[in-house]
Design an enzyme around this catalytic site. Structure first.
Site, PDB file in Angstrom:
ATOM      1  N   CYS A  23      42.101  39.959  39.382  1.00  0.00           N
ATOM      2  CA  CYS A  23      41.172  39.644  38.009  1.00  0.00           C
ATOM      3  C   CYS A  23      42.408  38.386  37.293  1.00  0.00           C
ATOM      4  O   CYS A  23      43.219  38.533  37.397  1.00  0.00           O
ATOM      5  CB  CYS A  23      40.832  40.705  36.742  1.00  0.00           C
ATOM      6  SG  CYS A  23      40.357  41.331  37.919  1.00  0.00           S
ATOM      7  N   GLY A  50      38.589  35.790  39.643  1.00  0.00           N
ATOM      8  CA  GLY A  50      37.263  36.218  39.329  1.00  0.00           C
ATOM      9  C   GLY A  50      35.742  36.028  39.746  1.00  0.00           C
ATOM     10  O   GLY A  50      36.259  35.109  38.276  1.00  0.00           O
ATOM     11  N   ASN A 134      44.698  42.824  35.020  1.00  0.00           N
ATOM     12  CA  ASN A 134      44.605  42.114  36.218  1.00  0.00           C
ATOM     13  C   ASN A 134      45.131  43.587  36.626  1.00  0.00           C
ATOM     14  O   ASN A 134      46.602  43.511  36.464  1.00  0.00           O
ATOM     15  CB  ASN A 134      45.281  40.860  35.676  1.00  0.00           C
ATOM     16  CG  ASN A 134      45.250  40.488  37.295  1.00  0.00           C
ATOM     17  OD1 ASN A 134      44.835  40.971  38.440  1.00  0.00           O
ATOM     18  ND2 ASN A 134      46.304  39.438  37.426  1.00  0.00           N
ATOM     19  N   GLY A 135      45.306  43.634  37.271  1.00  0.00           N
ATOM     20  CA  GLY A 135      45.703  45.064  38.548  1.00  0.00           C
ATOM     21  C   GLY A 135      44.914  46.156  39.243  1.00  0.00           C
ATOM     22  O   GLY A 135      43.841  45.709  38.704  1.00  0.00           O
ATOM     23  N   TYR A 274      48.522  32.891  48.907  1.00  0.00           N
ATOM     24  CA  TYR A 274      46.760  32.764  48.175  1.00  0.00           C
ATOM     25  C   TYR A 274      46.157  33.033  47.306  1.00  0.00           C
ATOM     26  O   TYR A 274      45.474  31.839  46.750  1.00  0.00           O
ATOM     27  CB  TYR A 274      45.848  33.830  49.050  1.00  0.00           C
ATOM     28  CG  TYR A 274      44.643  33.669  49.227  1.00  0.00           C
ATOM     29  CD1 TYR A 274      43.605  32.832  49.516  1.00  0.00           C
ATOM     30  CD2 TYR A 274      43.922  34.541  48.406  1.00  0.00           C
ATOM     31  CE1 TYR A 274      42.458  32.611  49.959  1.00  0.00           C
ATOM     32  CE2 TYR A 274      42.599  34.538  48.248  1.00  0.00           C
ATOM     33  CZ  TYR A 274      41.703  33.921  48.358  1.00  0.00           C
ATOM     34  OH  TYR A 274      39.964  33.682  48.274  1.00  0.00           O
TER      35      TYR A 274
END
Length: 542
Positions: A23, A50, A134-135, A274
């Site tokens: 995210c 996201g 995020n995670g 990426y």
């Protein structure tokens, strides 16, 4: 028939997705600025992380409001909505789900108050917390049991983020900062949090610092974001990375830093391959430069006799440039990507379905015809995308197709915020490199080595999480294997006894349709607005 959601994805084959991004989070404390709009543009620059849902929380000092919905940032927010979200603090989130289903309830930021409405203290005040994550946590089941024991579970949500928010509000006798210093050490896994109450912006990063989180400075405030590119977008200067194991608090008294754990840096190596934008800097290393360096290493390790180097756009482009520069083989665009093809409500016929990847990529026949081509991509997960690309290039007239991959074979799933395929689906688990080459139909196949990839990041091996490549997980996984994207849904099956789930602050059953603003400003269907007691009228304020 499924509804068209209009979402753009990175998937070249939506039925066989590649690695999905973690995210994106953003936070700003800036009195006198339009913080909702700053957050919108910050999230816009983090959209690649996201695409399932987006949300923004704001506070004007009297209450916290969250507006969120399923869809892209530009679909969820419009000018009237952003104009109504007034305050001096804001946080935002662009979601790809790694724990919990993709639905409105699990969209972020989450929102919880220290006390239910009507039960606040004599002064009527209750602290409200909004949080974006995020995670991915690996002790989610343990946290769910703790929340259940405290009797504060919100049965409508099934995300690890909601559990953390519940634990933060479980101690109304403590300040939010003190509560965070108690809760954060009990979390295991990857987390880069931005959260807020009515007056203060907070940011925290797990002791391993798996996911990036950076601090920026505005002329009249502070910004926290997943990537430095988001700071650039809103005109903030980069101050530093938030350290692993650090909690920051920003309010009218300035910036305060606390440690809740000793740092043990293990930044995600796949961010360089990426996930992150090429114009982002991680640990002092520009991601574009790292990817070009990976391509150079790939050319040295796996040279090819060829006439042309082409990327699989967009993620393979910098590595392809590096490969061409190092090898001396000319670089060119052999594949054109249609950036505007997303999911559709039009059901393809079997004939069209067989075209598959052509909906997203199309070869430049005049460029590749009669050429020996090196095609550079970022990774191979299941192999379907590469198989289709090789076939397409041959049909376009390429006489040889040599595939080069700018990451080592992906053999292990990620439990820290990337939604890879299951281990059984990972092509590199069942086949060696030559077996994969035959499977995708290439004339040759070369992966960059793990040492070559690490060298391109200019980071010590000991400071990187390499688990998806070598199976060495830096954060212990639960011994009982109670882990995975839908772990909370599974736990809830025995806890729920039926009935309708209800949206916070309403007596209406939850329906499947997404909330949308009507032309009159009223909410049609499920309401994408959630608020603390002081912010319930936010969208109707003049």
């Amino acid at each position: 028939m499924p509804r068209g959601d209009g979402r753009l994805t990175h998937d070249l084959d939506p039925q066989q997705p590649g690695p999905q991004d973690a995210c994106g989070v953003f936070g700003v404390w800036a009195p006198g600025e339009e913080v909702a709009k700053l957050t919108y543009f910050g999230l816009y620059s983090l959209q690649h992380r996201g695409q399932e849902a987006a949300g923004i929380a704001v506070s004007d000092g009297t209450g916290v409001v969250v507006y969120k919905d399923l869809g892209l940032v530009a679909q969820v927010f419009d000018e009237p909505t952003l104009a109504s979200l007034r305050g001096h603090i804001a946080i935002g989130h662009a979601r790809y789900s790694t724990t919990g289903a993709s639905n409105w309830e699990n969209a972020q930021p989450t929102l919880r108050a220290t006390q239910p409405r009507g039960e606040a203290g004599a002064d009527g005040a209750a602290t409200t917390i909004a949080l974006a994550h995020n995670g991915n946590l690996v002790n989610t089941a343990e946290l769910a049991r703790r929340v259940a024991e405290l009797g504060i579970r919100d049965a409508t949500t099934t995300s690890d983020t909601a559990l953390v928010t519940a634990l933060l509000v479980a101690r109304p006798d403590l300040s939010v900062e003190a509560a965070a210093l108690e809760v954060l050490p009990t979390l295991r896994g990857a987390f880069s949090f931005v959260f807020m109450d009515e007056d203060t912006l907070y940011a925290a990063r797990d002791p391993q610092g798996v996911r990036p989180l950076v601090l920026g400075r505005l002329e009249r405030g502070w910004v926290v974001a997943s990537e430095t590119a988001a700071l650039d977008m809103v005109g903030a200067s980069v101050v530093r990375e938030i350290e692993p194991g650090e909690l920051l608090a920003i309010d009218e008294h300035g910036l305060r830093s606390s440690r809740f754990a000793a740092p043990e840096p293990k930044g995600c190596l796949f961010e360089y391959v990426y996930l992150a934008r090429p114009d982002t800097t991680i640990s002092g290393r520009n991601v574009y430069a790292a990817r070009v360096g990976i391509g150079r290493a790939l050319a040295r390790e796996h040279p090819a006799e060829a006439d042309l180097v082409i990327p699989v756009p967009e993620s393979g482009t910098p590595a392809a440039i590096g490969y061409a520069e190092e090898s001396g083989i000319p670089y060119g665009m052999g594949l054109v990507k249609n950036a505007y093809v997303g999911r559709t409500f039009i059901q393809p016929s079997q004939t069209i379905r067989q075209l598959g990847i052509r909906l997203k990529l199309n070869p430049l026949r005049d460029v590749v015809r009669g050429k020996r081509v090196v095609v550079v991509d970022d990774s191979i997960v299941r192999g379907n995308t590469q198989r289709a690309i090789v076939r397409m290039l041959r049909e376009a007239g390429a006489v040889e197709v040599h595939v080069r991959i700018s990451s080592p074979p992906v053999k292990w799933p990620c439990f820290y915020g990337i939604d890879f395929a299951t281990r059984a689906e990972l092509l590199a688990n069942g086949l060696d490199a030559d077996g994969i080459r035959r499977s995708i139909g290439a004339d040759s196949l070369g992966y960059v080595s793990l040492p070559g990839l690490i060298a391109a990041t200019e980071q010590p091996k000991t400071r990187l999480c390499r688990a998806c490549f070598d199976g060495e997980y830096p954060i212990d996984l639960p011994a009982d294997n109670v882990i995975g994207k839908h772990v909370l849904e599974g736990l809830a099956k025995t806890a729920n006894s039926g009935g309708h789930a209800r949206r916070r602050g309403t007596d209406q059953p939850h329906h499947a349709d997404n909330g949308r603003r009507t032309g009159t400003g009223e909410i049609a269907g499920d309401e994408p607005l959630a608020a603390s007691p002081g912010g319930a009228d936010a969208l109707s304020r003049p």
